[in-house]
Design an enzyme around this catalytic site. Sequence first.
Site, PDB file in Angstrom:
ATOM      1  N   GLU B 264     -28.573 -30.789   7.788  1.00  0.00           N
ATOM      2  CA  GLU B 264     -28.558 -30.848   9.247  1.00  0.00           C
ATOM      3  C   GLU B 264     -27.827 -29.588   9.673  1.00  0.00           C
ATOM      4  OE1 GLU B 264     -26.390 -31.383  12.442  1.00  0.00           O
ATOM      5  OE2 GLU B 264     -25.898 -33.381  11.678  1.00  0.00           O
ATOM      6  N   CYS B 301     -22.725 -30.927  16.622  1.00  0.00           N
ATOM      7  CA  CYS B 301     -24.095 -30.498  16.333  1.00  0.00           C
ATOM      8  C   CYS B 301     -24.978 -30.690  17.558  1.00  0.00           C
ATOM      9  CB  CYS B 301     -24.699 -31.331  15.210  1.00  0.00           C
ATOM     10  SG  CYS B 301     -23.597 -31.542  13.828  1.00  0.00           S
TER      11      CYS B 301
END
Lengths: 528, 528
Positions: B264, B301
């Site tokens: 990720e 994120c």
Amino acid sequence: MAEILGHNYIGGARSAAGQDTQTSFDACTGEALPYRFSQATAAEVDAAAQAAAAAYGQFRSLPASRRAEFLEAIADEIDALDEDFVALVCRETALPAGRIQAERGRTSGQMRLFAKVLRRGDFYGARIDGALPERQPLPRPDVRQYNIGVGPVAVFGASNFPLAFSTAGGDTAAALAAGCPVVFKAHSGHMATAECVADAIIRAAEKTAMPAGVFNMIFGNGVGADLVKHPLIQAVGFTGSLKGGRALCDMAAARPQPIPVFAEMSSINPVLLLPTALQQRGSKIASELSASVVLGCGQFCTNPGLVIGLRSAEFSAFLQEFSAQMAAQPAQTMLNAGTLDSYRRGVDRLLAHPGIEHLAGARQTAGKAQPQLFQADVSLLLNGDELLQEEVFGPTTLVVEVTDKTELLAALQGLHGQLTATLIAEREDLAPFADVLALLEQKVGRVLFNGYPTGVEVCDAMVHGGPYPATSDSRGTSVGSLAINRFLRPVCYQNCPDQLLPQALQNANPLGIARLVDGETTRDPLAG
Amino acid sequence: MAEILGHNYIGGARSAAGQDTQTSFDACTGEALPYRFSQATAAEVDAAAQAAAAAYGQFRSLPASRRAEFLEAIADEIDALDEDFVALVCRETALPAGRIQAERGRTSGQMRLFAKVLRRGDFYGARIDGALPERQPLPRPDVRQYNIGVGPVAVFGASNFPLAFSTAGGDTAAALAAGCPVVFKAHSGHMATAECVADAIIRAAEKTAMPAGVFNMIFGNGVGADLVKHPLIQAVGFTGSLKGGRALCDMAAARPQPIPVFAEMSSINPVLLLPTALQQRGSKIASELSASVVLGCGQFCTNPGLVIGLRSAEFSAFLQEFSAQMAAQPAQTMLNAGTLDSYRRGVDRLLAHPGIEHLAGARQTAGKAQPQLFQADVSLLLNGDELLQEEVFGPTTLVVEVTDKTELLAALQGLHGQLTATLIAEREDLAPFADVLALLEQKVGRVLFNGYPTGVEVCDAMVHGGPYPATSDSRGTSVGSLAINRFLRPVCYQNCPDQLLPQALQNANPLGIARLVDGETTRDPLAG
């Protein structure tokens, strides 16, 4: 049967922009067939990918029932391919008509299975976690998840199944079911076959009003690389050699945006003969196993290439009988000259290996493949000799004798990933060899009992996959309805107004599908 | 709190074979903390992978309820980590105590969610197609499929979530739930934290009698590469930068046996401000959005890095207010000196770009990160300027104004893959912008309505994933219970005697789980 034009299929139209052509051959005689296939230019490869991408938005958003109608229409068109078509496939592949007729039924059956999956709706993977506005310290939002198609998929046809693993084969069916338009690279071994099947798909697409670029097909040498590297392609399905599959994987991984490749490649499909089974029916096993080794001239991904037994009088007797059976198998015509050539080289490598003994099989002559039987010393498996792990595509197999279960476990430990492993066993064998089963499960996609791996049932529970090098991604299968998962990805919605949600996630559950709602599976609607 | 030893964790024991050590630092002052961490040697990395592989056979075969007990024991141990521990994490990361306390709860909550998944049993994906001995032309065998863990998994800790995406974070929880032993590479930014959490996991493993190598941890610079290349490692979980994640993907793809990497990585999380919403609550949006941009010093994120609105008086008014809000945000301490340095360089690149205007934010000084606001011309998005797509990790965002919906769609079309996209919209906005939603769904893992992306609910329906470069494989999620699927693969049994089948597939359905039997989902036992 329509005339074979040899054009590429792009966005529902035909295209032959390039100068180069490919020729199709009669697999038995080697003579050129009267068809020429236009090698796709770089611009045509690009156009095919663009057409698929242009179709994606509309195609993926169709109700699943509409995609099911499309798959069923393809199935009907394939069933309607007549005996002239069968004769053409036989000419291009040297496979017998009965096999092609059966494969036609398997191919339309696959399409219908995926149509059923689409109507069933479990492929959506619908999950709903309702809002908890009173939760402390923070409220929980409403979160809803389902699966969508990843985007345009490149599919490569396999040489050994001109229908079931080719133009309208399992990968194409799975991708279309997932809502992914396909660009299909026709295999050079059966291009006229591919054209007839592509026509069937296009007819079905027109009858069911699918977007024009839903299915595209390109011919040519080396065009596959351009296709895999194309930025609009989002996943790849492939069935073929380890070398070819790995090359595609490496290309896909090196892209600016890496994409997944589902390559089904190389497996030697070990068969374990357990003691009581050999005692009770060694001779029957010898004849069944030799039939499995030479089935379809050994041109199956699941061909049993390694037979392991425990040292005993029964195993020795089996070996004698198996050798006699293998020696009696007639030579067969292979799919094409390239396949025969690979087979000959594979057999030569085994013949040349000092640790491998030749037990049966006539000397390889021109034109046909002679079935062969070899025996290797177990030390080769224990020491990780690579030759033993290499698939020799064709009617050959290799026997290994182990002294006891400890050595068997050690030998299996060294095996690479496989599509299948088979236990030939009686009830009395099961308890003493339970730990063998646990180990095999870690090595393969499918474990069989008292059967032979050369038949792959198309159903919900099938796994035609397995750890590398059997496939490039053990989390997929290329046969059976789970194959659709390779081309799906999850998306979730947070606090989305009900009317904007996809039907699969709306409160009323208009599709009537099973959904995981707050941790419980239910088909009930939600309070709106 | 136990003494920090700084040793590697291998097979349940501690190991410090090497000479080199790493130091942990106080994130606020930059001073060295009094702990030294032993850099794992190549032999220790190998030993850790071997220990995980040795544990795999037993661990994967445990009843899922036993693995659930293990995860719950980890959850209890994590909840028991006290305020001294919280203070230590704060020192290593400069994150406030409240955030760490919340993250502790989130981390134990994740473990408990996976325990629930294990007890629920849907992760097995159990499918049974019964034998049809009378079927023509060939009988159908009995085929049964379920999921098993792929093998030892390497997990990399993230800098920005020292607990929830680290030692006992989501990747570790998902891998352990799947039956995969873990080798964890501790992040250099919070090694003392990692040690305390590893101790908690080891205590839980001992209490619940797990095999010794079920969890292993290594420290050091560059040891991650050895780990990813280790032949026994079967999958990788990573949260971090695009550069770091891509490097791991490339390594994994180049192995003799390629393995999947779930990285990720990079997302700018576009937020679309629709007209009626701006009209009705532009000023509220400005303050909520600025709070989301600076939350946790922008070190999420899902930090909103791109804000898009349609040209209008309301959007101009919003921009003024948003600029004022961003200008008023205080400087914050970042996770570590490296993160601050990256942030400074990212801001400098934006400042230097001729197509980008600086709207708000104090000049970057030493020590702390100054929140910044930029505006870019839409042409940069339309022409695929890479700088606009680059995540600047920290409290900064960039506004783009589009003239109309056509331009909005064109701008979105050029966006790379994202973890999230957000629509700030009123009911009146929804119908006219429905096609925007369809396009966004193709670009992201999660679409939000009237919320901000910087909170990722841990639940069944969450998708914390998305197309590249948001992640390396859009078919996975790293938050929520679906994350377990990344570490599972299907295996099937053909004609297996009932007593040898895994419990999930036995006729009697002793686990009482839902199974797909002959195409219908049921918990009913089968006639034996």
